[in-house]
Design a protein around this motif. Structure first.
Motif, PDB file in Angstrom:
ATOM      1  N   LEU A  82      -3.026 -19.154 -18.255  1.00 61.13           N
ATOM      2  CA  LEU A  82      -4.291 -19.497 -18.740  1.00 61.13           C
ATOM      3  C   LEU A  82      -4.334 -19.308 -20.567  1.00 61.13           C
ATOM      4  N   GLU A  83      -5.294 -20.048 -21.065  1.00 60.41           N
ATOM      5  CA  GLU A  83      -5.315 -19.666 -22.316  1.00 60.41           C
ATOM      6  C   GLU A  83      -5.880 -18.181 -22.510  1.00 60.41           C
ATOM      7  N   GLY A  84      -5.541 -17.693 -23.442  1.00 56.20           N
ATOM      8  CA  GLY A  84      -5.975 -16.171 -23.838  1.00 56.20           C
ATOM      9  C   GLY A  84      -7.303 -15.994 -24.415  1.00 56.20           C
ATOM     10  N   ASN A  85      -7.941 -17.248 -24.658  1.00 54.20           N
ATOM     11  CA  ASN A  85      -9.309 -16.945 -25.501  1.00 54.20           C
ATOM     12  C   ASN A  85     -10.192 -16.203 -24.693  1.00 54.20           C
ATOM     13  N   GLY A  86     -10.217 -16.443 -23.352  1.00 52.88           N
ATOM     14  CA  GLY A  86     -11.230 -15.803 -22.415  1.00 52.88           C
ATOM     15  C   GLY A  86     -11.019 -14.147 -22.420  1.00 52.88           C
ATOM     16  N   LEU A  87      -9.777 -13.865 -22.187  1.00 49.52           N
ATOM     17  CA  LEU A  87      -9.323 -12.543 -22.248  1.00 49.52           C
ATOM     18  C   LEU A  87      -9.703 -11.982 -23.567  1.00 49.52           C
ATOM     19  N   GLY A  88      -9.547 -12.542 -24.702  1.00 49.98           N
ATOM     20  CA  GLY A  88      -9.843 -12.137 -26.089  1.00 49.98           C
ATOM     21  C   GLY A  88     -11.186 -11.725 -26.175  1.00 49.98           C
ATOM     22  N   TRP A  89     -12.223 -12.733 -25.735  1.00 51.27           N
ATOM     23  CA  TRP A  89     -13.656 -12.475 -25.776  1.00 51.27           C
ATOM     24  C   TRP A  89     -13.846 -11.268 -24.992  1.00 51.27           C
ATOM     25  N   PHE A  90     -13.400 -11.188 -23.654  1.00 50.12           N
ATOM     26  CA  PHE A  90     -13.601 -10.102 -22.741  1.00 50.12           C
ATOM     27  C   PHE A  90     -13.241  -8.601 -23.471  1.00 50.12           C
ATOM     28  N   SER A  91     -11.915  -8.780 -24.124  1.00 51.86           N
ATOM     29  CA  SER A  91     -11.509  -7.672 -24.960  1.00 51.86           C
ATOM     30  C   SER A  91     -12.621  -7.338 -25.740  1.00 51.86           C
ATOM     31  N   LEU A  92     -13.328  -8.038 -26.593  1.00 54.99           N
ATOM     32  CA  LEU A  92     -14.141  -7.635 -27.533  1.00 54.99           C
ATOM     33  C   LEU A  92     -15.326  -6.947 -26.929  1.00 54.99           C
ATOM     34  N   TRP A  93     -15.810  -7.493 -25.842  1.00 53.19           N
ATOM     35  CA  TRP A  93     -16.871  -6.997 -25.100  1.00 53.19           C
ATOM     36  C   TRP A  93     -16.542  -5.364 -24.738  1.00 53.19           C
ATOM     37  N   VAL A  94     -15.338  -5.165 -24.229  1.00 52.22           N
ATOM     38  CA  VAL A  94     -14.681  -3.913 -23.746  1.00 52.22           C
ATOM     39  C   VAL A  94     -14.818  -3.137 -25.025  1.00 52.22           C
ATOM     40  N   ALA A  95     -14.316  -3.477 -26.033  1.00 51.50           N
ATOM     41  CA  ALA A  95     -14.271  -2.756 -27.494  1.00 51.50           C
ATOM     42  C   ALA A  95     -15.439  -2.146 -27.771  1.00 51.50           C
ATOM     43  N   ILE A  96     -16.784  -2.926 -27.491  1.00 51.23           N
ATOM     44  CA  ILE A  96     -18.058  -2.505 -27.731  1.00 51.23           C
ATOM     45  C   ILE A  96     -18.274  -1.519 -27.044  1.00 51.23           C
ATOM     46  N   ILE A  97     -18.181  -1.736 -25.695  1.00 52.36           N
ATOM     47  CA  ILE A  97     -18.598  -0.718 -24.753  1.00 52.36           C
ATOM     48  C   ILE A  97     -17.807   0.728 -25.063  1.00 52.36           C
ATOM     49  N   ALA A  98     -16.621   0.518 -25.294  1.00 53.73           N
ATOM     50  CA  ALA A  98     -15.569   1.827 -25.721  1.00 53.73           C
ATOM     51  C   ALA A  98     -16.137   2.575 -26.935  1.00 53.73           C
ATOM     52  N   ILE A  99     -16.646   1.673 -27.933  1.00 45.77           N
ATOM     53  CA  ILE A  99     -17.418   2.486 -29.137  1.00 45.77           C
ATOM     54  C   ILE A  99     -18.619   3.567 -28.417  1.00 45.77           C
ATOM     55  N   VAL A 100     -19.739   2.836 -27.506  1.00 46.55           N
ATOM     56  CA  VAL A 100     -20.495   3.637 -26.911  1.00 46.55           C
ATOM     57  C   VAL A 100     -19.708   4.956 -26.379  1.00 46.55           C
ATOM     58  N   TYR A 101     -18.954   4.673 -25.441  1.00 41.54           N
ATOM     59  CA  TYR A 101     -18.035   5.987 -25.050  1.00 41.54           C
ATOM     60  C   TYR A 101     -17.678   6.634 -25.920  1.00 41.54           C
ATOM     61  N   THR A 102     -17.174   6.387 -27.000  1.00 39.99           N
ATOM     62  CA  THR A 102     -16.796   7.041 -28.198  1.00 39.99           C
ATOM     63  C   THR A 102     -17.853   8.045 -28.757  1.00 39.99           C
ATOM     64  N   ALA A 103     -18.862   7.419 -28.873  1.00 40.81           N
ATOM     65  CA  ALA A 103     -19.945   8.180 -29.538  1.00 40.81           C
ATOM     66  C   ALA A 103     -20.663   9.303 -28.506  1.00 40.81           C
ATOM     67  N   THR A 104     -20.628   8.929 -27.091  1.00 36.75           N
ATOM     68  CA  THR A 104     -21.251   9.853 -26.281  1.00 36.75           C
ATOM     69  C   THR A 104     -20.091  10.844 -26.156  1.00 36.75           C
ATOM     70  N   SER A 105     -18.998  10.789 -26.113  1.00 34.04           N
ATOM     71  CA  SER A 105     -17.916  11.752 -26.125  1.00 34.04           C
ATOM     72  C   SER A 105     -18.051  12.893 -27.242  1.00 34.04           C
ATOM     73  N   PHE A 106     -18.533  12.429 -28.524  1.00 36.72           N
ATOM     74  CA  PHE A 106     -18.653  13.276 -29.735  1.00 36.72           C
ATOM     75  C   PHE A 106     -19.946  13.926 -29.516  1.00 36.72           C
ATOM     76  N   ILE A 107     -20.917  13.325 -29.371  1.00 32.32           N
ATOM     77  CA  ILE A 107     -22.538  13.572 -29.513  1.00 32.32           C
ATOM     78  C   ILE A 107     -22.845  14.070 -28.399  1.00 32.32           C
ATOM     79  N   HIS A 108     -22.681  13.895 -27.132  1.00 35.36           N
ATOM     80  CA  HIS A 108     -23.369  14.239 -25.818  1.00 35.36           C
ATOM     81  C   HIS A 108     -22.500  15.260 -25.461  1.00 35.36           C
ATOM     82  N   PHE A 109     -21.125  14.980 -25.154  1.00 37.30           N
ATOM     83  CA  PHE A 109     -20.017  16.067 -24.410  1.00 37.30           C
ATOM     84  C   PHE A 109     -19.388  16.828 -25.472  1.00 37.30           C
TER      85      PHE A 109
END
Length: 211
Positions: A82-109
């Protein structure tokens, strides 16, 4: 994310890094992506069903889905050509979610190690977005980043937990230093590459003027 999942993810990410570095064929590695990706879809579903159904139960188990879906997507994209652009945009979505997990790890936990891990994973997913949606030839750099992360954020932490020393203050402090040094290396490599690229462009322009 549980430590067995981290251990398996470390193996897959290491092999995926070798494909980016030209050391292993994508098709041969794709099968491990499918196997581990499938396991990391099935196990968190079971963990959610048998959990107390609190928001933090969903939060912790959802992290496993992020890795499982990524590995399945990588494996399917490779095997089905398959073309990789779908995987690429999915990876961007996950990267944004990972930033939320980053902030939660530092601030909450107040968990520095987890926060640094999630920050590094967010960066890696963003790099996967770049190589799958643009023409930038940074595959070797992404391979190096993935290879280092497969050990310092996944394999080694899992092994430390299995050995029963992950909560040791000295070990925890050592992991913080390792992660920070890894991040500094990633940044240094980018700066070095940009300086090298500008130097090449300058030399090319000067040679054209001289001719």
């Amino acid at each position: 994310m549980n430590y067995v999942g981290m251990f398996l993810s470390g193996a897959v990410l290491f092999l995926n890094s070798l494909t980016l570095l030209g050391k292993a064929s994508q098709k041969s590695v794709a099968f491990l992506n499918i196997i581990v990706g499938t396991l990391q879809i099935i196990f968190p579903i079971y963990l959610i069903v048998t959990s107390n159904q609190t928001n933090w139960d969903f939060y912790n188990n959802a992290a496993i889905f992020l890795f499982g879906l990524t590995f399945l997507y990588v494996g399917a994209t490779t095997l089905m050509r398959l073309e990789g652009n779908g995987l690429g945009w999915f990876s961007l979505w996950v990267a944004i979610i990972a930033i939320v997990y980053t902030a939660t790890s530092f601030i909450h936990f107040h968990d520095i190690v987890s926060g640094l891990n999630w920050a590094m994973w967010a960066f890696l997913w963003f790099l996967y977005f770049i190589i799958n949606t643009t023409n930038k030839k940074i595959h070797y750099y992404v391979g190096i980043v993935a290879c280092i992360q497969s050990w310092v954020t996944l394999t080694i932490p899992a092994l430390l937990f299995f050995l029963g020393i992950s909560n040791n203050p000295s070990v925890n402090q050592g992991m913080i230093y390792v992660l920070i040094l890894s991040i500094l290396y990633f940044v240094f490599s980018i700066v070095k590459q940009r300086i090298s690229s500008k130097s090449e462009v300058s030399l090319t322009n000067n040679s054209r003027v001289a001719s």
